[in-house]
Design an enzyme around this catalytic site. Structure first.
Site, PDB file in Angstrom:
ATOM      1  N   GLU A  19       0.836  -1.224   0.000  1.00 18.63           N
ATOM      2  CA  GLU A  19       0.000   0.000   0.000  1.00 18.63           C
ATOM      3  C   GLU A  19       0.859   1.258   0.000  1.00 18.63           C
ATOM      4  OE1 GLU A  19      -2.981   0.061  -0.618  1.00 18.63           O
ATOM      5  OE2 GLU A  19      -3.272  -2.090  -0.421  1.00 18.63           O
TER       6      GLU A  19
HETATM    7  C1  LIG Z   1       2.658  -9.532   0.128  1.00 19.46           C
HETATM    8  C2  LIG Z   1       2.405  -8.413  -0.815  1.00 19.46           C
HETATM    9  C3  LIG Z   1       1.103  -8.091  -1.184  1.00 19.46           C
HETATM   10  C4  LIG Z   1       0.871  -7.072  -2.106  1.00 19.46           C
HETATM   11  N1  LIG Z   1      -0.407  -6.814  -2.544  1.00 19.46           N
HETATM   12  C5  LIG Z   1      -0.588  -5.991  -3.603  1.00 19.46           C
HETATM   13  C6  LIG Z   1      -1.871  -5.878  -4.236  1.00 19.46           C
HETATM   14  O1  LIG Z   1      -2.862  -6.468  -3.797  1.00 19.46           O
HETATM   15  N2  LIG Z   1      -1.976  -5.102  -5.337  1.00 19.46           N
HETATM   16  C7  LIG Z   1      -0.900  -4.424  -5.872  1.00 19.46           C
HETATM   17  O2  LIG Z   1      -1.061  -3.753  -6.865  1.00 19.46           O
HETATM   18  N3  LIG Z   1       0.315  -4.487  -5.260  1.00 19.46           N
HETATM   19  C8  LIG Z   1       0.502  -5.250  -4.162  1.00 19.46           C
HETATM   20  N4  LIG Z   1       1.740  -5.353  -3.581  1.00 19.46           N
HETATM   21  C9  LIG Z   1       2.825  -4.548  -4.092  1.00 19.46           C
HETATM   22  C10 LIG Z   1       3.275  -3.450  -3.135  1.00 19.46           C
HETATM   23  O3  LIG Z   1       2.289  -2.469  -3.035  1.00 19.46           O
HETATM   24  C11 LIG Z   1       4.630  -2.942  -3.616  1.00 19.46           C
HETATM   25  O4  LIG Z   1       5.578  -3.942  -3.302  1.00 19.46           O
HETATM   26  C12 LIG Z   1       5.028  -1.624  -3.000  1.00 19.46           C
HETATM   27  O5  LIG Z   1       4.177  -0.617  -3.439  1.00 19.46           O
HETATM   28  C13 LIG Z   1       6.470  -1.235  -3.331  1.00 19.46           C
HETATM   29  O6  LIG Z   1       6.759  -1.428  -4.694  1.00 19.46           O
HETATM   30  P1  LIG Z   1       8.046  -2.276  -5.100  1.00 19.46           P
HETATM   31  O7  LIG Z   1       8.027  -3.537  -4.341  1.00 19.46           O
HETATM   32  O8  LIG Z   1       8.130  -2.364  -6.567  1.00 19.46           O
HETATM   33  O9  LIG Z   1       9.277  -1.422  -4.565  1.00 19.46           O
HETATM   34  P2  LIG Z   1       9.977  -0.187  -5.323  1.00 19.46           P
HETATM   35  O10 LIG Z   1       8.968   0.739  -5.853  1.00 19.46           O
HETATM   36  O11 LIG Z   1      10.996  -0.722  -6.242  1.00 19.46           O
HETATM   37  O12 LIG Z   1      10.711   0.520  -4.097  1.00 19.46           O
HETATM   38  C14 LIG Z   1      11.910   0.000  -3.498  1.00 19.46           C
HETATM   39  C15 LIG Z   1      12.359   0.947  -2.382  1.00 19.46           C
HETATM   40  O13 LIG Z   1      12.664   2.225  -2.945  1.00 19.46           O
HETATM   41  C16 LIG Z   1      11.932   3.247  -2.284  1.00 19.46           C
HETATM   42  N5  LIG Z   1      11.543   4.272  -3.270  1.00 19.46           N
HETATM   43  C17 LIG Z   1      10.941   4.099  -4.465  1.00 19.46           C
HETATM   44  N6  LIG Z   1      10.714   5.270  -5.064  1.00 19.46           N
HETATM   45  C18 LIG Z   1      11.180   6.237  -4.240  1.00 19.46           C
HETATM   46  C19 LIG Z   1      11.219   7.659  -4.274  1.00 19.46           C
HETATM   47  N7  LIG Z   1      10.710   8.348  -5.305  1.00 19.46           N
HETATM   48  N8  LIG Z   1      11.782   8.320  -3.229  1.00 19.46           N
HETATM   49  C20 LIG Z   1      12.266   7.639  -2.160  1.00 19.46           C
HETATM   50  N9  LIG Z   1      12.234   6.296  -2.068  1.00 19.46           N
HETATM   51  C21 LIG Z   1      11.721   5.599  -3.084  1.00 19.46           C
HETATM   52  C22 LIG Z   1      10.733   2.562  -1.661  1.00 19.46           C
HETATM   53  O14 LIG Z   1      10.267   3.243  -0.502  1.00 19.46           O
HETATM   54  C23 LIG Z   1      11.282   1.189  -1.315  1.00 19.46           C
HETATM   55  O15 LIG Z   1      11.880   1.216  -0.037  1.00 19.46           O
HETATM   56  C24 LIG Z   1       1.973  -6.327  -2.615  1.00 19.46           C
HETATM   57  C25 LIG Z   1       3.283  -6.632  -2.209  1.00 19.46           C
HETATM   58  C26 LIG Z   1       3.505  -7.669  -1.346  1.00 19.46           C
HETATM   59  C27 LIG Z   1       4.931  -7.993  -0.977  1.00 19.46           C
END
Ligand SMILES: Cc1cc2nc3c(=O)[nH]c(=O)nc-3n(C[C@H](O)[C@H](O)[C@H](O)COP(=O)(O)OP(=O)(O)OC[C@H]3O[C@@H](n4cnc5c(N)ncnc54)[C@H](O)[C@@H]3O)c2cc1C
Length: 594
Positions: free
Chosen positions: A442
């Site tokens: 989220e």
């Molecule tokens: C168990 C689980 C359930 C989930 N359920 C859903 C779901 O139902 N629907 C759905 O759509 N998604 C879902 N997700 C996805 C989840 O919302 C994402 O994993 C999350 O939003 C982060 O995206 P990412 O993993 O690609 O990390 P990234 O976007 O790659 O981020 C990696 C790190 O970089 C940081 N970062 C990124 N951009 C910036 C910035 N501009 N400035 C500073 N820091 C930054 C982030 O804070 C994070 O610490 C789920 C994930 C998991 C693990």
């Protein structure tokens, strides 16, 4: 099995004494049907369901996990289907739903407490109905009347479930770069193609149909987040009479093997020209999805609260029983070789840290829920608008601060068990594993902090914050209680005000200031919010007799002396700013990593 006795006394204290909800409900015709007798019944029924049905499935659900069987088939752990049927048949999914489409119209201040109990008993299970509720809110806000008529009633009834499909392998935080395509079919539908990952409840065996809310781009959409549209893509197409038709061309490709919430199916979803329908106007998908995400963000705070409550209850029970060493003050159990560890101040410190988090976060979630209710139900337009601004300001704190503090609390409680907390037997390591995800999904907590400092503070030059500070100061000025929380809250408000002036000034000269300071700023704000909550709880408790109330005052004293000073440390870090972070050359981070 884990101990869980739903804290109904504290919930009633919040409703009756802290927030005086009945006066608010009775002053509003849309909530005239809500009264404390009904609400008490609701809380007691949910307490039974959580304790007797959902809690017993928590450990087995973790051990068995959701399973992928190939060909897109996913099953939930044994017992989840029967529990879901019972949950749905009792009307829990539609508790806060719109009565026009079969919902029961209860305010968030009530549904929130029910959700807390579900999350406490079984975090994995809780996600299935919660995603459905979030999807119904999104449809209610943005869907056409026909779509509402077709989908909402079945979703409230738990016959059909909902998901949110945003994330793609290369696009998590940055949804502007999603690749999923939506090509018009020539009628009113679109062909949706692409892969979504990490989709909670993307496939399962709990319901007859699953309604996916999918973000995708139409052929000539503008680049970036301005070109995202929202589509309703059902697993089974729905006939004009509401019956289920052909299977849509979408399927789960696999499920993730995760650290925690193993009973929740986290799916890779492949859409292969699947039939979907636009929800709201083209290119406004992100705004529509934010209705769901904002709701889910507050709910993630409740997931943290649930983890804290379960961890606390089990750690307190263990500390009362486990004998190690002798009390510093006097031998407590001379007939035994050791006193129980509850007599050691350090063990109490860990328990009290968790207890502070449980009670302050419950109060804060109720406060945010009250703002959500005022914005939705208030007949006074100015009042509703002010509440909406307050929700905007506090949602990132409700999501990120509550879940960050929850992980700390669950780890403190695990520590109370020593090595017995690290092994599986007592279930403490599961609580830590399950609670951890709430900091990530989220919108990761770092992103919540950017939202707070960038959008909710800097963009309006602190206007929302000033209104909030004025409310806090006004409340403290009118307090009748004589307690150190009053001065402590005023000091915290002054620190935040000064800090905000400093950080807003620094933003103009340092490009990375918001990004580098946001998390500490959010934590400082979180502690101010907790101080305000304790001030409200103290005011509600100070003139009442009994241990429940006097312990509230003691917990507030503990908070002021042993936890609130952290606010000032976070403030100092923000004042230092982003220079020491950005001072390193990139080569520093690439040393030894390639
Ligand atoms: C168990 C689980 C359930 C989930 N359920 C859903 C779901 O139902 N629907 C759905 O759509 N998604 C879902 N997700 C996805 C989840 O919302 C994402 O994993 C999350 O939003 C982060 O995206 P990412 O993993 O690609 O990390 P990234 O976007 O790659 O981020 C990696 C790190 O970089 C940081 N970062 C990124 N951009 C910036 C910035 N501009 N400035 C500073 N820091 C930054 C982030 O804070 C994070 O610490 C789920 C994930 C998991 C693990």
């Amino acid at each position: 099995m884990a101990v869980y006795n739903p804290p109904l006394d504290d919930m009633r204290f919040m409703l009756n004494d802290v927030f005086n909800v009945e006066t608010f409900w009775q002053s509003n015709e849309k909530l005239a049907h809500v009264d404390m007798d009904t609400v008490n019944m609701i809380l007691e029924e949910m307490a039974k369901l959580a304790k007797n049905v959902l809690l017993p499935l928590n450990r087995s659900g973790d051990e068995e996990g959701a399973q992928y069987h190939g060909d897109g088939v996913v099953t939930t752990p044994s017992g989840f289907k029967e529990a879901f049927e019972q949950y749905a048949e009792s009307g829990w999914i539609g508790l806060g739903g719109d009565p026009e489409y079969g919902g029961q119209g209860f305010p968030k201040m009530v549904t929130m407490l029910a959700e807390e109990m579900v999350f406490t008993a079984n975090q994995s299970f809780a996600l299935y109905p919660n995603l459905s509720v979030g999807a119904t809110l999104c449809l209610l806000a943005s869907a056409s009347e026909e779509q509402k008529q077709t989908y909402l009633e079945k979703m409230y009834a738990g016959e059909w479930a909902g998901t949110m499909c945003l994330t793609e392998p290369h696009a998590g935080t940055d949804l502007g770069i999603i690749k999923t395509k939506a090509v018009p079919n020539g009628d009113d539908s679109y062909a949706i193609s692409g892969t979504k990952i990490f989709i909670t409840g993307g496939e399962h065996d709990l319901t007859d149909n699953i309604i996916h809310l999918v973000l995708a781009k139409t052929p000539d959409a503008p680049a970036g987040s301005k070109g995202i549209s929202l589509f309703l893509v059902p697993k089974f197409l729905v006939n004009a009479d509401g019956s289920l038709g052909a299977r849509n061309t979408l399927a789960a490709g696999s499920i993730e093997h995760k650290m925690g919430i193993k009973g929740s199916a986290t799916c890779v979803m492949n859409f292969d020209g699947a039939k979907g329908w636009l929800v709201g106007a083209e290119n406004t998908g992100l705004a529509s999805m934010f209705v769901m995400m904002n709701y889910e963000r507050v709910t993630m705070g409740l997931q943290g609260l649930g983890g804290t409550e379960l961890a606390y209850q089990n750690a307190a029970a263990y500390a009362l029983d486990r004998g190690q060493g002798r009390s510093d003050t006097q031998i407590q159990s001379p007939e035994k070789p050791a006193d129980s560890i509850i007599h050691h101040a350090d063990v109490r410190r860990m328990l009290l840290n968790a207890r502070v988090n449980a009670e302050a976060s419950r109060c804060f979630a109720m406060y945010v829920a009250k703002q959500l209710d005022e914005s939705k139900f208030s007949v006074d337009a100015d009042n509703a608008q002010a509440a909406e601004a307050r929700v905007a300001l506090l949602t990132p704190i409700a999501k990120a601060f509550l879940t960050d503090k929850a992980l700390e609390a669950t780890i403190d409680c695990q520590q109370v068990f020593g090595g017995h907390g690290y092994v599986r037997e007592w279930g403490m390591e599961q609580i830590v594993r399950d609670t951890r995800i709430a900091q990530i999904y989220e919108g990761a907590n770092g992103i919540q902090a950017l939202d707070l400092l960038g959008r909710k503070i800097a963009r309006n030059q602190g206007k929302y914050l000033q209104n909030f500070l004025a409310e806090i100061r006004d409340f403290v000025a009118n307090m009748l209680a004589n307690h150190e929380i009053k001065q402590a809250t005023l000091d915290a408000a002054a620190t935040i005000e000064e800090l905000t002036t400093t950080v807003l000034a620094n933003i103009s000269t340092r490009k990375s200031e918001i990004n580098g300071c946001a998390v500490d700023y959010l934590h400082a704000m979180g502690y101010l919010c907790y101080a305000f909550m304790f001030a409200m709880m103290v005011e509600a408790a100070h003139d009442k007799e009994g241990a429940f109330y006097s312990n509230k005052l003691k917990l507030a004293t503990y908070f002021v002396g042993r936890i609130l000073p952290r606010l000032h440390a976070h403030a100092d870090m923000v004042k230092t700013g982003s220079d020491p972070i950005m001072d390193f050359d990139l080569s520093y981070f690439s040393e030894n990593v390639s």
